[in-house]
Write a protein that holds these residues in place. Structure first.
Motif, PDB file in Angstrom:
ATOM      1  N   GLY A 153       8.574 -13.677 -20.264  1.00 32.94           N
ATOM      2  CA  GLY A 153       9.015 -15.040 -19.980  1.00 32.94           C
ATOM      3  C   GLY A 153       9.478 -15.191 -18.551  1.00 32.94           C
ATOM      4  N   GLU A 154       9.940 -16.410 -18.230  1.00 34.42           N
ATOM      5  CA  GLU A 154      10.401 -16.706 -16.877  1.00 34.42           C
ATOM      6  C   GLU A 154      11.920 -16.714 -16.842  1.00 34.42           C
ATOM      7  OE1 GLU A 154       8.317 -19.532 -14.201  1.00 34.42           O
ATOM      8  OE2 GLU A 154      10.225 -20.611 -14.263  1.00 34.42           O
ATOM      9  N   PHE A 155      12.465 -16.091 -15.790  1.00 30.78           N
ATOM     10  CA  PHE A 155      13.907 -15.968 -15.625  1.00 30.78           C
ATOM     11  C   PHE A 155      14.266 -16.278 -14.177  1.00 30.78           C
ATOM     12  CE2 PHE A 155      12.324 -13.017 -18.759  1.00 30.78           C
ATOM     13  CZ  PHE A 155      13.158 -13.205 -19.852  1.00 30.78           C
ATOM     14  N   ASN A 156      15.489 -16.764 -13.946  1.00 33.38           N
ATOM     15  CA  ASN A 156      15.996 -16.901 -12.580  1.00 33.38           C
ATOM     16  C   ASN A 156      16.393 -15.523 -12.080  1.00 33.38           C
ATOM     17  OD1 ASN A 156      15.762 -19.610 -11.937  1.00 33.38           O
ATOM     18  ND2 ASN A 156      17.711 -20.140 -12.884  1.00 33.38           N
ATOM     19  N   LEU A 157      16.171 -15.275 -10.807  1.00 34.47           N
ATOM     20  CA  LEU A 157      16.615 -14.020 -10.221  1.00 34.47           C
ATOM     21  C   LEU A 157      18.118 -14.064 -10.023  1.00 34.47           C
ATOM     22  CD1 LEU A 157      13.729 -13.454  -7.681  1.00 34.47           C
ATOM     23  CD2 LEU A 157      14.296 -12.006  -9.612  1.00 34.47           C
ATOM     24  N   ALA A 158      18.752 -12.922 -10.199  1.00 33.28           N
ATOM     25  CA  ALA A 158      20.208 -12.824 -10.042  1.00 33.28           C
ATOM     26  C   ALA A 158      20.601 -13.058  -8.590  1.00 33.28           C
ATOM     27  CB  ALA A 158      20.687 -11.447 -10.507  1.00 33.28           C
ATOM     28  N   GLU A 159      21.801 -13.536  -8.397  1.00 33.37           N
ATOM     29  CA  GLU A 159      22.263 -13.876  -7.053  1.00 33.37           C
ATOM     30  C   GLU A 159      22.540 -12.667  -6.175  1.00 33.37           C
ATOM     31  OE1 GLU A 159      25.186 -16.963  -6.814  1.00 33.37           O
ATOM     32  OE2 GLU A 159      24.262 -18.036  -8.493  1.00 33.37           O
ATOM     33  N   ASN A 160      22.529 -11.461  -6.721  1.00 39.11           N
ATOM     34  CA  ASN A 160      22.750 -10.273  -5.887  1.00 39.11           C
ATOM     35  C   ASN A 160      21.451  -9.775  -5.259  1.00 39.11           C
ATOM     36  OD1 ASN A 160      21.588  -9.296  -8.197  1.00 39.11           O
ATOM     37  ND2 ASN A 160      23.057  -7.646  -8.513  1.00 39.11           N
ATOM     38  N   LEU A 161      20.401 -10.577  -5.291  1.00 34.36           N
ATOM     39  CA  LEU A 161      19.141 -10.260  -4.636  1.00 34.36           C
ATOM     40  C   LEU A 161      19.369 -10.139  -3.135  1.00 34.36           C
ATOM     41  CD1 LEU A 161      15.770 -11.985  -5.142  1.00 34.36           C
ATOM     42  CD2 LEU A 161      16.774 -11.936  -2.885  1.00 34.36           C
ATOM     43  N   THR A 162      18.731  -9.142  -2.519  1.00 33.45           N
ATOM     44  CA  THR A 162      18.838  -9.000  -1.063  1.00 33.45           C
ATOM     45  C   THR A 162      17.484  -8.678  -0.457  1.00 33.45           C
ATOM     46  OG1 THR A 162      19.370  -6.646  -1.177  1.00 33.45           O
ATOM     47  CG2 THR A 162      21.221  -8.181  -1.082  1.00 33.45           C
ATOM     48  N   PHE A 163      17.325  -9.093   0.766  1.00 33.47           N
ATOM     49  CA  PHE A 163      16.212  -8.695   1.619  1.00 33.47           C
ATOM     50  C   PHE A 163      16.859  -8.179   2.881  1.00 33.47           C
ATOM     51  CE2 PHE A 163      13.112  -9.191   4.951  1.00 33.47           C
ATOM     52  CZ  PHE A 163      11.927  -8.808   4.351  1.00 33.47           C
ATOM     53  N   THR A 164      16.504  -6.968   3.275  1.00 33.16           N
ATOM     54  CA  THR A 164      17.124  -6.356   4.444  1.00 33.16           C
ATOM     55  C   THR A 164      16.056  -6.030   5.467  1.00 33.16           C
ATOM     56  OG1 THR A 164      18.739  -5.348   2.971  1.00 33.16           O
ATOM     57  CG2 THR A 164      18.663  -4.525   5.216  1.00 33.16           C
ATOM     58  N   ASP A 165      16.287  -6.470   6.694  1.00 41.28           N
ATOM     59  CA  ASP A 165      15.433  -6.096   7.812  1.00 41.28           C
ATOM     60  C   ASP A 165      16.319  -5.290   8.759  1.00 41.28           C
ATOM     61  OD1 ASP A 165      13.899  -5.870  10.116  1.00 41.28           O
ATOM     62  OD2 ASP A 165      12.965  -7.817   9.823  1.00 41.28           O
ATOM     63  N   TYR A 166      16.204  -3.972   8.665  1.00 42.57           N
ATOM     64  CA  TYR A 166      17.098  -3.080   9.410  1.00 42.57           C
ATOM     65  C   TYR A 166      16.882  -3.149  10.914  1.00 42.57           C
ATOM     66  CZ  TYR A 166      18.126  -1.079   4.845  1.00 42.57           C
ATOM     67  OH  TYR A 166      18.507  -0.910   3.542  1.00 42.57           O
ATOM     68  N   ILE A 167      15.746  -3.686  11.355  1.00 43.40           N
ATOM     69  CA  ILE A 167      15.442  -3.741  12.782  1.00 43.40           C
ATOM     70  C   ILE A 167      16.007  -5.016  13.420  1.00 43.40           C
ATOM     71  CG2 ILE A 167      13.589  -3.733  14.509  1.00 43.40           C
ATOM     72  CD1 ILE A 167      13.825  -1.100  12.963  1.00 43.40           C
ATOM     73  N   SER A 168      15.964  -6.135  12.701  1.00 43.21           N
ATOM     74  CA  SER A 168      16.399  -7.393  13.322  1.00 43.21           C
ATOM     75  C   SER A 168      17.756  -7.848  12.808  1.00 43.21           C
ATOM     76  CB  SER A 168      15.336  -8.478  13.136  1.00 43.21           C
ATOM     77  OG  SER A 168      15.182  -8.778  11.762  1.00 43.21           O
ATOM     78  N   CYS A 169      17.783  -8.789  11.881  1.00 45.08           N
ATOM     79  CA  CYS A 169      19.041  -9.458  11.497  1.00 45.08           C
ATOM     80  C   CYS A 169      19.886  -8.694  10.484  1.00 45.08           C
ATOM     81  CB  CYS A 169      18.729 -10.842  10.937  1.00 45.08           C
ATOM     82  SG  CYS A 169      18.210 -12.003  12.207  1.00 45.08           S
ATOM     83  N   GLY A 170      19.328  -7.779   9.761  1.00 42.55           N
ATOM     84  CA  GLY A 170      20.105  -7.066   8.752  1.00 42.55           C
ATOM     85  C   GLY A 170      19.960  -7.700   7.382  1.00 42.55           C
ATOM     86  N   PHE A 171      21.081  -7.951   6.701  1.00 44.60           N
ATOM     87  CA  PHE A 171      21.065  -8.412   5.318  1.00 44.60           C
ATOM     88  C   PHE A 171      20.836  -9.920   5.214  1.00 44.60           C
ATOM     89  CE2 PHE A 171      23.504  -4.502   5.074  1.00 44.60           C
ATOM     90  CZ  PHE A 171      22.871  -3.871   4.016  1.00 44.60           C
ATOM     91  N   TYR A 172      19.849 -10.288   4.417  1.00 39.37           N
ATOM     92  CA  TYR A 172      19.601 -11.678   4.050  1.00 39.37           C
ATOM     93  C   TYR A 172      20.062 -11.845   2.610  1.00 39.37           C
ATOM     94  CZ  TYR A 172      16.455 -12.267   8.051  1.00 39.37           C
ATOM     95  OH  TYR A 172      15.922 -12.351   9.316  1.00 39.37           O
ATOM     96  N   TYR A 173      20.506 -13.039   2.273  1.00 39.73           N
ATOM     97  CA  TYR A 173      20.993 -13.297   0.924  1.00 39.73           C
ATOM     98  C   TYR A 173      20.189 -14.409   0.272  1.00 39.73           C
ATOM     99  CZ  TYR A 173      24.727 -10.302   2.427  1.00 39.73           C
ATOM    100  OH  TYR A 173      25.425  -9.225   2.894  1.00 39.73           O
ATOM    101  N   LEU A 174      20.183 -14.404  -1.037  1.00 39.69           N
ATOM    102  CA  LEU A 174      19.408 -15.352  -1.821  1.00 39.69           C
ATOM    103  C   LEU A 174      19.835 -16.786  -1.530  1.00 39.69           C
ATOM    104  CD1 LEU A 174      17.320 -15.697  -4.109  1.00 39.69           C
ATOM    105  CD2 LEU A 174      19.220 -15.596  -5.714  1.00 39.69           C
ATOM    106  N   ASP A 175      18.844 -17.630  -1.296  1.00 35.44           N
ATOM    107  CA  ASP A 175      19.069 -19.066  -1.179  1.00 35.44           C
ATOM    108  C   ASP A 175      19.017 -19.631  -2.596  1.00 35.44           C
ATOM    109  OD1 ASP A 175      19.048 -21.790  -0.787  1.00 35.44           O
ATOM    110  OD2 ASP A 175      17.330 -21.798   0.568  1.00 35.44           O
ATOM    111  N   THR A 176      20.180 -19.925  -3.152  1.00 34.05           N
ATOM    112  CA  THR A 176      20.249 -20.358  -4.550  1.00 34.05           C
ATOM    113  C   THR A 176      19.792 -21.806  -4.739  1.00 34.05           C
ATOM    114  OG1 THR A 176      22.568 -20.960  -4.270  1.00 34.05           O
ATOM    115  CG2 THR A 176      22.095 -18.743  -5.117  1.00 34.05           C
TER     116      THR A 176
END
Length: 168
Positions: A98-121
């Motif tokens: 089924g379909e579920f919302n992703l949890a808000e602790n989702l992260t995308f990290t770009d260690y070379i540029s900005c670092g930690f990105y956070y989920l746009d809820t």
């Protein structure tokens, strides 16, 4: 002379190789535990890359806690010659197909540029499970989300995501 010019234009265009669209370069949507993962990050193909830690797909780590029904998917892309070092981790409570919302602790990290990105809820953030086979430890599905970095004032859209993998 126009016919000769048209003939050469036809030959040139017919001989050009087309790499296909970014979507055609992603792994196929399967449900057999093929250890595939891919998505489009701002329209560009993104797949795990770099040295493997466990002998499987490079930098793909999927865990499903059958007792608590929590799925965690982690993928890393590390290409030193291109200075790419990125990681995405997402998941949620999954009790079947089924379909579920992703949890808000989702992260995308770009260690070379900005670092930690956070989920746009405020943007779509879904995971759609198409296969959850607990007898063979296979989970497959699709996902999409948007992440933001407030200090860098940057937004990254992850679309057309798909995975088909064995979990531990």
């Amino acid at each position: 002379s126009i016919l000769i010019l048209l003939f050469f234009i036809f030959l040139f265009t017919a001989s050009c190789k087309k790499e296909g669209t970014p979507l055609s370069q992603l792994p196929k949507l399967t449900t057999e535990g093929r250890n595939t993962f891919g998505c489009l990050v701002d329209g560009e193909v993104w797949t795990p890359a770099g040295p493997s830690q466990s002998g499987g797909t490079p930098r793909l780590d999927v865990h499903y806690d059958e007792h608590n029904k929590f799925l965690r998917v982690g993928a890393k892309r590390e290409i030193s010659e291109n200075s790419i070092n990125q990681r995405m981790v997402f998941g949620n409570f999954i009790n079947g197909v089924g379909e579920f919302n992703l949890a808000e602790n989702l992260t995308f990290t770009d260690y070379i540029s900005c670092g930690f990105y956070y989920l746009d809820t405020l943007s779509p953030r879904t995971i759609n499970i198409s296969c959850l086979n607990t007898s063979e430890n296979i989970v497959s599905g699709t996902f999409q989300f948007t992440v933001i970095h407030f200090d860098c004032q940057d937004t990254i859209r992850v679309t057309e995501g798909r995975f088909d993998t064995k979990y531990w």
